[in-house]
Design a protein around this motif. Structure first.
Motif, PDB file in Angstrom:
ATOM      1  N   ASN A 103      26.909  28.444-113.901  1.00  0.00           N
ATOM      2  CA  ASN A 103      25.765  28.919-113.368  1.00  0.00           C
ATOM      3  C   ASN A 103      25.132  27.514-112.571  1.00  0.00           C
ATOM      4  O   ASN A 103      23.793  27.331-113.020  1.00  0.00           O
ATOM      5  N   ASN A 104      25.745  27.070-111.718  1.00  0.00           N
ATOM      6  CA  ASN A 104      25.342  26.044-110.982  1.00  0.00           C
ATOM      7  C   ASN A 104      25.641  26.294-109.375  1.00  0.00           C
ATOM      8  O   ASN A 104      26.289  27.487-109.287  1.00  0.00           O
ATOM      9  N   GLY A 105      25.736  25.648-108.787  1.00  0.00           N
ATOM     10  CA  GLY A 105      26.286  25.688-107.464  1.00  0.00           C
ATOM     11  C   GLY A 105      27.551  24.789-107.117  1.00  0.00           C
ATOM     12  O   GLY A 105      27.809  24.592-105.965  1.00  0.00           O
ATOM     13  N   PHE A 106      28.341  24.498-107.980  1.00  0.00           N
ATOM     14  CA  PHE A 106      29.425  23.599-107.854  1.00  0.00           C
ATOM     15  C   PHE A 106      30.462  24.576-106.916  1.00  0.00           C
ATOM     16  O   PHE A 106      30.684  25.770-106.916  1.00  0.00           O
ATOM     17  N   GLN A 107      31.247  23.851-105.925  1.00  0.00           N
ATOM     18  CA  GLN A 107      32.126  24.517-105.018  1.00  0.00           C
ATOM     19  C   GLN A 107      33.305  23.400-104.823  1.00  0.00           C
ATOM     20  O   GLN A 107      33.494  22.230-105.404  1.00  0.00           O
ATOM     21  N   GLY A 108      34.292  23.929-104.209  1.00  0.00           N
ATOM     22  CA  GLY A 108      35.442  22.978-103.807  1.00  0.00           C
ATOM     23  C   GLY A 108      36.481  23.518-104.770  1.00  0.00           C
ATOM     24  O   GLY A 108      36.210  24.222-105.783  1.00  0.00           O
ATOM     25  N   ASN A 109      37.700  22.434-104.781  1.00  0.00           N
ATOM     26  CA  ASN A 109      38.668  22.558-105.595  1.00  0.00           C
ATOM     27  C   ASN A 109      38.409  21.963-106.926  1.00  0.00           C
ATOM     28  O   ASN A 109      37.777  20.933-107.035  1.00  0.00           O
ATOM     29  N   LEU A 110      39.130  22.530-108.171  1.00  0.00           N
ATOM     30  CA  LEU A 110      39.050  21.813-109.355  1.00  0.00           C
ATOM     31  C   LEU A 110      39.838  20.588-109.043  1.00  0.00           C
ATOM     32  O   LEU A 110      41.008  20.514-108.488  1.00  0.00           O
ATOM     33  N   PRO A 111      39.450  19.445-109.410  1.00  0.00           N
ATOM     34  CA  PRO A 111      40.044  18.261-109.521  1.00  0.00           C
ATOM     35  C   PRO A 111      41.425  18.257-110.396  1.00  0.00           C
ATOM     36  O   PRO A 111      41.281  18.560-111.368  1.00  0.00           O
ATOM     37  N   SER A 112      42.336  17.628-109.631  1.00  0.00           N
ATOM     38  CA  SER A 112      43.777  17.672-110.496  1.00  0.00           C
ATOM     39  C   SER A 112      43.844  16.661-111.505  1.00  0.00           C
ATOM     40  O   SER A 112      44.587  16.801-112.652  1.00  0.00           O
ATOM     41  N   SER A 113      42.933  15.787-111.552  1.00  0.00           N
ATOM     42  CA  SER A 113      42.798  14.882-112.848  1.00  0.00           C
ATOM     43  C   SER A 113      42.261  15.584-113.967  1.00  0.00           C
ATOM     44  O   SER A 113      42.538  15.117-115.157  1.00  0.00           O
ATOM     45  N   MET A 114      41.796  16.914-113.927  1.00  0.00           N
ATOM     46  CA  MET A 114      41.354  17.639-115.336  1.00  0.00           C
ATOM     47  C   MET A 114      42.682  17.927-116.017  1.00  0.00           C
ATOM     48  O   MET A 114      42.395  18.157-117.339  1.00  0.00           O
ATOM     49  N   GLY A 115      43.848  17.809-115.782  1.00  0.00           N
ATOM     50  CA  GLY A 115      45.224  17.713-116.171  1.00  0.00           C
ATOM     51  C   GLY A 115      45.201  16.780-117.386  1.00  0.00           C
ATOM     52  O   GLY A 115      46.046  16.828-118.071  1.00  0.00           O
ATOM     53  N   ASN A 116      44.372  15.731-116.868  1.00  0.00           N
ATOM     54  CA  ASN A 116      44.398  14.423-118.327  1.00  0.00           C
ATOM     55  C   ASN A 116      43.574  14.611-119.337  1.00  0.00           C
ATOM     56  O   ASN A 116      43.379  13.959-120.328  1.00  0.00           O
ATOM     57  N   MET A 117      42.587  15.999-119.179  1.00  0.00           N
ATOM     58  CA  MET A 117      41.931  16.207-120.478  1.00  0.00           C
ATOM     59  C   MET A 117      42.712  16.949-121.448  1.00  0.00           C
ATOM     60  O   MET A 117      42.624  18.102-121.799  1.00  0.00           O
ATOM     61  N   LYS A 118      43.629  16.085-122.343  1.00  0.00           N
ATOM     62  CA  LYS A 118      44.463  16.738-123.043  1.00  0.00           C
ATOM     63  C   LYS A 118      43.750  17.170-124.413  1.00  0.00           C
ATOM     64  O   LYS A 118      44.513  18.031-125.253  1.00  0.00           O
ATOM     65  N   GLY A 132      40.254  27.817-104.197  1.00  0.00           N
ATOM     66  CA  GLY A 132      41.489  27.385-104.312  1.00  0.00           C
ATOM     67  C   GLY A 132      42.366  27.784-105.466  1.00  0.00           C
ATOM     68  O   GLY A 132      41.770  28.600-106.136  1.00  0.00           O
ATOM     69  N   GLU A 133      43.560  27.118-105.456  1.00  0.00           N
ATOM     70  CA  GLU A 133      44.296  27.376-106.769  1.00  0.00           C
ATOM     71  C   GLU A 133      44.036  26.584-107.725  1.00  0.00           C
ATOM     72  O   GLU A 133      43.620  25.341-107.520  1.00  0.00           O
ATOM     73  N   LEU A 134      44.451  27.035-109.187  1.00  0.00           N
ATOM     74  CA  LEU A 134      44.367  26.213-110.389  1.00  0.00           C
ATOM     75  C   LEU A 134      45.424  25.178-109.984  1.00  0.00           C
ATOM     76  O   LEU A 134      46.663  25.268-109.788  1.00  0.00           O
ATOM     77  N   PRO A 135      44.927  23.769-110.211  1.00  0.00           N
ATOM     78  CA  PRO A 135      45.968  22.723-110.056  1.00  0.00           C
ATOM     79  C   PRO A 135      47.001  22.716-111.352  1.00  0.00           C
ATOM     80  O   PRO A 135      46.795  23.063-112.434  1.00  0.00           O
ATOM     81  N   ARG A 136      48.236  22.618-110.852  1.00  0.00           N
ATOM     82  CA  ARG A 136      49.507  22.698-111.615  1.00  0.00           C
ATOM     83  C   ARG A 136      49.396  21.690-112.889  1.00  0.00           C
ATOM     84  O   ARG A 136      49.601  21.924-114.212  1.00  0.00           O
ATOM     85  N   SER A 137      48.561  20.620-112.492  1.00  0.00           N
ATOM     86  CA  SER A 137      48.456  19.588-113.807  1.00  0.00           C
ATOM     87  C   SER A 137      47.550  20.077-114.797  1.00  0.00           C
ATOM     88  O   SER A 137      47.624  19.572-115.832  1.00  0.00           O
ATOM     89  N   PHE A 138      46.527  20.743-114.394  1.00  0.00           N
ATOM     90  CA  PHE A 138      45.525  21.393-115.369  1.00  0.00           C
ATOM     91  C   PHE A 138      46.362  22.354-116.138  1.00  0.00           C
ATOM     92  O   PHE A 138      46.183  22.542-117.428  1.00  0.00           O
TER      93      PHE A 138
END
Length: 239
Positions: A103-118, A132-138
């Motif tokens: 419930n905010n106004g975020f837009q754009g692609n999900l950062p690929s760095s989110m895949g590092n959130m183990k 956009g698509e879900l990053p493969r790294s995520f």
């Protein structure tokens, strides 16, 4: 409480580990820049306020020990909310376990760095304009996630046609997006699924037989797509 949060006083709270400001009427800019100086802080909840700006969102990326982060529900001033997540958010917040940005106004692609959130186990980015698509790294890197809410965005692409590493996930909500193609062939790998919602997308093809073979599935939502053919009899084994 109404008005801006007294951020100048925060610098004296050097031992603070949790800061909960939720469900107030704080406005103006989020106190992220000031909070980022609190080195022991590991939980920050700014949800359900009236923050009008998050230009200091990069400040969150200084909180390397952050485990819980909730910025949801500041939609009253959505047009002024910072639009994009920092590209490096996953690299600088590797210990994050809980993140809610709904419930905010975020837009754009999900950062690929989110895949590092183990360690991420709960993620809710619903009711935004991510695309956009879900990053493969995520989908490969976030193997600890058990609850993932992507609903009410503009995300696209096929739904898990390739490998995904969400092996412990039990709640997957992807409704009201722009996902296309057939129901993902890698979803059967998610043996712990209890709830699956892929309604209100642009999915085609049939409901695959293996959905009825998911041992713990209790809720299935596939309405308002372009699915066809017969409903597999295996589906009724989950009732």
């Amino acid at each position: 409480m109404v008005g801006s949060f007294p951020v100048d006083e925060l610098k004296y709270l050097t031992n603070l580990e949790l800061l909960d400001l939720r469900i107030n009427r704080f406005n103006g800019s989020t106190p992220v820049q000031e909070v980022s100086a609190l080195r022991k802080l590991n939980a920050l909840d700014l949800s359900d306020n009236e923050f009008s700006s998050s230009t200091e969102l990069q400040g969150i990326c200084k909180m390397k020990n952050m485990q819980e982060l909730d910025l949801s529900g500041n939609k009253l001033v959505v047009n002024n909310f910072n639009h994009f997540l920092p590209e490096n958010i996953g690299w600088v917040l590797p210990h994050l376990e809980y993140m809610k940005l709904a419930n905010n106004g975020f837009q754009g692609n999900l950062p690929s760095s989110m895949g590092n959130m183990k360690s991420i186990s709960y993620l809710d980015i619903s009711h935004n304009s991510f695309n956009g698509e879900l990053p493969r790294s995520f989908v490969m890197g976030c193997y600890s996630i058990y609850s993932l809410t992507l609903s009410h965005n503009k995300l696209s692409g096929e739904v898990f046609q390739e490998s995904a590493n969400f092996t412990v996930i039990w709640d997957l909500s992807m409704e009201n997006n722009m996902f296309t193609g057939k129901i993902g062939e890698r979803l059967p790998d998610m043996k712990s699924l209890k709830r699956l919602d892929i309604s209100n997308n642009n999915l085609m093809g049939v409901i695959p037989r293996w959905i009825g073979e998911l041992p713990d599935l209790r809720e299935l939502h596939v309405s308002n797509n372009s699915l066809e053919s017969e409903i597999p009899i295996s589906l009724f084994t989950i009732l």
